[in-house]
Motif scaffolding. Sequence first.
Motif, PDB file in Angstrom:
ATOM      1  N   HIS A  51      21.895  -1.501  24.628  1.00  0.00           N
ATOM      2  CA  HIS A  51      22.923  -0.814  25.618  1.00  0.00           C
ATOM      3  C   HIS A  51      23.091  -0.206  26.556  1.00  0.00           C
ATOM      4  CE1 HIS A  51      25.407   1.593  22.581  1.00  0.00           C
ATOM      5  NE2 HIS A  51      26.407   1.264  23.849  1.00  0.00           N
ATOM      6  N   THR A  52      23.914  -0.464  28.084  1.00  0.00           N
ATOM      7  CA  THR A  52      24.784   0.281  28.754  1.00  0.00           C
ATOM      8  C   THR A  52      25.819   0.259  29.047  1.00  0.00           C
ATOM      9  OG1 THR A  52      22.307  -0.187  30.262  1.00  0.00           O
ATOM     10  CG2 THR A  52      24.478   0.388  31.110  1.00  0.00           C
ATOM     11  N   ARG A  53      26.238   1.474  28.650  1.00  0.00           N
ATOM     12  CA  ARG A  53      28.068   1.896  28.892  1.00  0.00           C
ATOM     13  C   ARG A  53      28.199   2.852  29.903  1.00  0.00           C
ATOM     14  NH1 ARG A  53      30.336   5.678  24.264  1.00  0.00           N
ATOM     15  NH2 ARG A  53      29.396   7.868  26.042  1.00  0.00           N
ATOM     16  N   ILE A  54      29.144   1.917  30.490  1.00  0.00           N
ATOM     17  CA  ILE A  54      29.703   2.152  31.729  1.00  0.00           C
ATOM     18  C   ILE A  54      31.199   3.109  31.238  1.00  0.00           C
ATOM     19  CG2 ILE A  54      30.458   1.668  33.850  1.00  0.00           C
ATOM     20  CD1 ILE A  54      28.773  -0.792  33.383  1.00  0.00           C
ATOM     21  N   ARG A  55      31.448   4.022  31.696  1.00  0.00           N
ATOM     22  CA  ARG A  55      32.957   4.873  31.120  1.00  0.00           C
ATOM     23  C   ARG A  55      33.426   4.575  32.582  1.00  0.00           C
ATOM     24  NH1 ARG A  55      32.867   9.946  28.228  1.00  0.00           N
ATOM     25  NH2 ARG A  55      30.542   9.918  28.341  1.00  0.00           N
ATOM     26  N   PHE A  56      34.790   3.992  33.084  1.00  0.00           N
ATOM     27  CA  PHE A  56      35.416   4.807  34.138  1.00  0.00           C
ATOM     28  C   PHE A  56      37.450   4.132  34.202  1.00  0.00           C
ATOM     29  CE2 PHE A  56      35.167  -0.051  33.154  1.00  0.00           C
ATOM     30  CZ  PHE A  56      36.116  -0.656  33.653  1.00  0.00           C
ATOM     31  N   GLN A  57      37.609   5.202  35.470  1.00  0.00           N
ATOM     32  CA  GLN A  57      39.291   4.888  35.391  1.00  0.00           C
ATOM     33  C   GLN A  57      39.594   3.627  35.867  1.00  0.00           C
ATOM     34  OE1 GLN A  57      42.498   4.750  34.650  1.00  0.00           O
ATOM     35  NE2 GLN A  57      42.806   6.885  34.573  1.00  0.00           N
ATOM     36  N   PRO A  58      40.024   2.045  35.609  1.00  0.00           N
ATOM     37  CA  PRO A  58      40.939   1.394  35.928  1.00  0.00           C
ATOM     38  C   PRO A  58      41.497   2.056  37.442  1.00  0.00           C
ATOM     39  CG  PRO A  58      40.491   0.596  34.153  1.00  0.00           C
ATOM     40  CD  PRO A  58      40.438   2.313  33.905  1.00  0.00           C
ATOM     41  N   ALA A  59      41.710   2.883  37.144  1.00  0.00           N
ATOM     42  CA  ALA A  59      43.252   3.625  38.156  1.00  0.00           C
ATOM     43  C   ALA A  59      42.479   3.791  39.263  1.00  0.00           C
ATOM     44  CB  ALA A  59      44.731   3.565  38.353  1.00  0.00           C
ATOM     45  N   LEU A  60      41.549   4.966  38.852  1.00  0.00           N
ATOM     46  CA  LEU A  60      40.906   5.577  39.973  1.00  0.00           C
ATOM     47  C   LEU A  60      39.290   5.167  39.986  1.00  0.00           C
ATOM     48  CD1 LEU A  60      42.061   9.022  38.431  1.00  0.00           C
ATOM     49  CD2 LEU A  60      42.245   8.477  41.151  1.00  0.00           C
TER      50      LEU A  60
END
Length: 282
Positions: A51-60
């Motif tokens: 798989h491919t994992r994407i980490r992020f902060q929705p508010a930024l």
Amino acid sequence: MQILVAPNGRTWNPHSRDFFKYFGFFGKNTDFVSHSVQNLGFSIIETFPSHTRIRFQPALFPTACLHRVIEIILTRPRQRFVLERIGSLFAPLEVFQNRHDAIARLRALQAATPADMASPVAPTIIPLSMDRIGAPKRAGLQTALTAWRRANRHATTRNMAKIAQDPTFGGGGLTWMPGGDRCLVEAWPQTYERHSGISYEKFLGQDIRDLPDADYMIPTTRAYFTAAASREPRLELIEALMTGTDGARFWCRYERLVLPWRTSPSDTFICSVPLVRLLRRV
């Protein structure tokens, strides 16, 4: 493999010397990746065998960062995507078996970024390799490309009305580019009844730059000039905010095949063959 995407869309190798120089020295135990994602509007894309994992902060999660993330995951060989939202007590994980569903979810979550609450008018345009056109889901585009090649990429002005009406070539959306420096509306898509609240017939013969929604039309027709100059087809993925005949706003993600038809040494007609991938109400 890890790719770190900055708020402005620039990509970094998170383990490179250049990346550490960008931040300066924080100390031996600093987790630069988590710090940049949680506090500075970065996102991190990690590729694993399954798989491919994407980490992020929705508010930024600025728009430029989102667009580059979309561009990158379109090239990922794995169809399974795991989205990890950070910045809260619990980091929810969402698993998607289809990249288009993952992109739609990223777009929805990105709306939490305060500076980007107003949806951008300018469309996202990503060039695609023509090698992709052989996939079964693009059979209609392959048919249009084959017919274009069979015609030796050339047509007469008398044949252009027939091409504009032929569903093989998108059923409309034909432009005339006299001299290669103008883009005039020759035929409107047959699915259109009105354009920007006005009868579409009013705009026949007008330059693209004079249409009411030039913010959308001008970027999306840049490929026409490129195709006219190179005499080669182009395949693109476009995501844009559109308005339906009932006035409702919606996001449309579609691929399109741009085909240039040479009618004389100085004149070219362009037809655009669309393949809709996703429609989502705003």
